[in-house]
Design a protein around this motif. Sequence first.
Motif, short mmCIF file in Angstrom:
data_model
loop_
_atom_site.label_atom_id
_atom_site.label_comp_id
_atom_site.label_asym_id
_atom_site.label_seq_id
_atom_site.Cartn_x
_atom_site.Cartn_y
_atom_site.Cartn_z
N CYS A 133 0.82 -1.21 0.00
CA CYS A 133 0.00 0.00 0.00
C CYS A 133 0.86 1.26 0.00
CB CYS A 133 -0.95 -0.01 1.19
SG CYS A 133 -2.26 -1.26 1.05
N ALA A 147 -5.02 -7.09 2.32
CA ALA A 147 -5.62 -7.05 0.98
C ALA A 147 -4.61 -6.44 0.01
CB ALA A 147 -6.91 -6.26 1.01
N CYS A 148 -3.40 -6.97 0.02
CA CYS A 148 -2.30 -6.39 -0.75
C CYS A 148 -2.59 -6.33 -2.25
CB CYS A 148 -1.02 -7.18 -0.50
SG CYS A 148 -0.53 -7.19 1.24
N ALA A 149 -3.35 -7.27 -2.76
CA ALA A 149 -3.67 -7.29 -4.19
C ALA A 149 -4.51 -6.08 -4.59
CB ALA A 149 -4.39 -8.58 -4.56
N LEU A 150 -5.17 -5.45 -3.62
CA LEU A 150 -6.02 -4.28 -3.89
C LEU A 150 -5.33 -2.96 -3.55
CD1 LEU A 150 -9.38 -5.62 -2.42
CD2 LEU A 150 -8.69 -5.58 -4.83
N VAL A 203 -5.23 0.27 0.08
CA VAL A 203 -6.57 0.01 0.61
C VAL A 203 -6.83 0.81 1.87
CG1 VAL A 203 -6.72 -2.32 -0.34
CG2 VAL A 203 -5.84 -2.01 1.95
N GLY A 238 -10.64 -0.88 -2.10
CA GLY A 238 -9.40 -0.76 -2.83
C GLY A 238 -9.60 -1.18 -4.27
N PRO A 239 -8.73 -0.87 -5.16
CA PRO A 239 -7.63 0.07 -4.93
C PRO A 239 -8.17 1.47 -4.68
CG PRO A 239 -7.66 -0.66 -7.22
CD PRO A 239 -8.74 -1.41 -6.51
#
Length: 168
Positions: free
Chosen positions: A92, A132-135, A138, A147-148
Amino acid sequence: MEKLGPEVALGRSFEKVNAILEKHGYDSTNLIAILQEIQEEYRYLPEEILTYVATALRVSPAYVYGVATFYAQFSLKPKGKHIIRVCDGTACHVKGSEKVLRAIREYLGLREGENTTPDLLFTVETVACIGACALAPVMAVDNEVFGPMDEERARQIIEEIEKRSEVS
């Protein structure tokens, strides 16, 4: 153990606190659960309530205060109705969470050192990871993850919450 009356606590009504204490049998081994329920009720742990709880549980105020300050989940300052958590984990941060946080704080009019709006509608916090690193980047509002995120979308989400709060 006898129940202590609300008159012990400087004239402030502690009916809800008494109900929580009674539910837990005035047992000091349940202190964390007691403090969690009190914070859920008041959105923070007022000092006079901590003292009252210590008296009711027959433990020292320093012990209760020590537990309340040891765990990050507890707050001794009033928190807003809505908690905004901005993730500042690696993913993030690299994708601009600082800009999102700055935009949120600016929109809400929070100065340096302030985390809660004067109307107690919002509290803004940063967290190490929401998971929620993929988004990324966030933010979570009352445990709902968004997110994103960018500055404009963050403001839009907060505006929507403000509108819903005006109606209710």
